[in-house]
Design an enzyme around this catalytic site. Structure first.
Site, PDB file in Angstrom:
ATOM      1  N   HIS A 139      -1.621   1.548   7.545  1.00 11.42           N
ATOM      2  CA  HIS A 139      -2.056   1.415   6.137  1.00 11.42           C
ATOM      3  C   HIS A 139      -1.960   2.780   5.464  1.00 11.42           C
ATOM      4  O   HIS A 139      -2.541   3.751   5.934  1.00 11.42           O
ATOM      5  CB  HIS A 139      -3.503   0.896   6.096  1.00 11.42           C
ATOM      6  CG  HIS A 139      -4.014   0.639   4.716  1.00 11.42           C
ATOM      7  ND1 HIS A 139      -3.308  -0.058   3.764  1.00 11.42           N
ATOM      8  CD2 HIS A 139      -5.189   0.984   4.129  1.00 11.42           C
ATOM      9  CE1 HIS A 139      -4.006  -0.128   2.641  1.00 11.42           C
ATOM     10  NE2 HIS A 139      -5.154   0.497   2.838  1.00 11.42           N
ATOM     11  N   CYS A 199       0.842  -1.209   0.000  1.00  7.42           N
ATOM     12  CA  CYS A 199       0.000   0.000   0.000  1.00  7.42           C
ATOM     13  C   CYS A 199       0.868   1.247   0.000  1.00  7.42           C
ATOM     14  O   CYS A 199       0.565   2.245  -0.650  1.00  7.42           O
ATOM     15  CB  CYS A 199      -0.906  -0.010   1.228  1.00  7.42           C
ATOM     16  SG  CYS A 199      -0.012  -0.066   2.789  1.00  7.42           S
ATOM     17  N   ASN A 229      -8.111   3.963  -1.894  1.00  9.45           N
ATOM     18  CA  ASN A 229      -7.493   2.761  -1.336  1.00  9.45           C
ATOM     19  C   ASN A 229      -6.875   1.933  -2.463  1.00  9.45           C
ATOM     20  O   ASN A 229      -7.006   2.261  -3.649  1.00  9.45           O
ATOM     21  CB  ASN A 229      -8.550   1.947  -0.573  1.00  9.45           C
ATOM     22  CG  ASN A 229      -7.940   1.078   0.508  1.00  9.45           C
ATOM     23  OD1 ASN A 229      -6.734   0.862   0.533  1.00  9.45           O
ATOM     24  ND2 ASN A 229      -8.767   0.569   1.400  1.00  9.45           N
TER      25      ASN A 229
END
Lengths: 104, 246
Positions: free
Chosen positions: B164, B26, B201
């Site tokens: 994240h 990520c 995302n």
């Protein structure tokens, strides 16, 4: 129409039927009956957890079935989170000196 | 600071939603998306930059085992830029490959990178003027998220345990009124208008709001203000060429 009965409205889908739809939607299959049963249990727990989150949330968020509904919280964290060293990572402004000087 | 900002509405600035799959990258995807968006805003060149270069050439060599956006920017500086996604495509393999950066022409580069203040107004202003930035959050509530604005408390989403990285692409305010969608009897709470962040995302477009999600803006929800980091893609321009569509 199998869900409709004469004397009542549509009865909620059985958990296994919901799980079946989940497997179809997100292309999931499990290696053996024991694993299927285990994932069904995790799925049921996660749906209950999503309902709890829905109640607790102070915004307008909606929680429920997602592509990760058959994963435990730990599995999800291991698969998608980077290591949790972040809370110990030095502040960007500080100069980090290495103990053995000259180490690259 | 404008009332609303949504870089997704600007033509060709935000690329499509990626899916990191089983590769914990990520941080590399967020940094690549940040550089790509800034390059497109500043130079009107629609480049697609390589995530794999950030994985293979990362100084920690962790590849798909996780990392930090600032390491991604250091990799870009060390390699004098990023190759194109076409030349150096994403593999998503668990183990890192040898760094091939020297083999390919660079299509984008950066002058530096910086961490913004943790003030959400200042972050909104910077975002609206300069473009999308990366943020790192506690992703705990995202596993079961479907849509709407998540407003959490430190006990339900610890702002210190951020794990994240995603791209911050805009902000807005959701009208008040009853909760939309499948209303559970106890959940139809009347609401004032809700200020929110819009975040991109890297879990595919089947998740969330077509791959995006929204967090409450104004109370450091899930630690969003802890690491607001962005690349600097050109010498400070006097007047930004375009500003964020409302």
């Amino acid at each position: 129409d199998s869900l409709l009965t004469k004397d009542a409205g549509p009865r909620p889908l059985e958990l296994k039927e919901v799980f079946k739809l989940f497997q179809i939607q997100f292309n999931r299959s499990y290696s053996n009956p024991a694993e299927y049963t285990r994932r069904l249990g995790i799925f049921a727990h996660n749906l209950a957890q999503a309902q709890w989150l829905q109640r607790e949330d102070l915004g307008s968020a909606e929680f429920g079935e997602t592509p990760f509904s058959d994963l435990t919280e730990e599995e999800f964290g291991q698969l998608y989170g980077h290591q949790r060293a972040l809370e110990r990572i030095p502040n960007m402004a500080k100069k980090v000196e290495s103990e053995n000087w000259g180490e690259s | 600071v404008p009332q609303t900002c949504d870089w997704r509405k600007a033509t060709n600035i935000i690329s499509s939603i990626k899916n990191q799959g089983s590769c914990r990258c990520c941080w590399a995807i967020a940094a690549a998306d940040n550089i790509q968006a800034l390059w497109r805003i500043k130079y009107h060149q629609f480049v697609d930059v390589s995530v794999q270069e950030l994985l293979d050439c990362d100084r920690c060599g962790n590849g798909c085992k996780g990392g930090f956006v600032w390491d991604a920017y250091i990799t870009v500086l060390n390699n004098s830029g990023l190759a194109s996604e076409k030349d150096y495509p994403f593999q998503g393999h668990q183990k890192p490959h040898k760094c091939l950066a020297k083999k390919y022409k660079k299509v984008a580069w950066i002058q530096d990178f910086t961490m913004l203040s943790s003030n959400e107004q200042a972050i909104a202003r910077y975002l609206a003027i300069h473009g999308p930035i990366t943020v790192t959050i506690n992703m705990k509530l995202l596993q079961h998220y479907q849509k709407g604005v998540i407003k959490a408390t430190p006990s339900s989403c610890d702002p210190r345990l951020v794990d994240h990285s995603v791209l911050l692409v805009g902000f807005g305010k959701e009208k008040g009124g009853m909760q939309t969608g499948t209303v559970l009897p106890h959940s139809s709470k009347p609401r004032r208008s809700i200020p929110f962040w819009i975040l991109k995302n890297s879990w595919g477009a089947q998740w969330g709001e077509k791959g995006y999600f929204r967090l409450y803006r104004g109370n450091n929800t899930c630690g969003i203000t802890k690491y607001p980091v962005t690349a600097l893609v050109s010498p400070p321009a006097k007047k930004p060429p375009i500003s964020c569509p409302p």
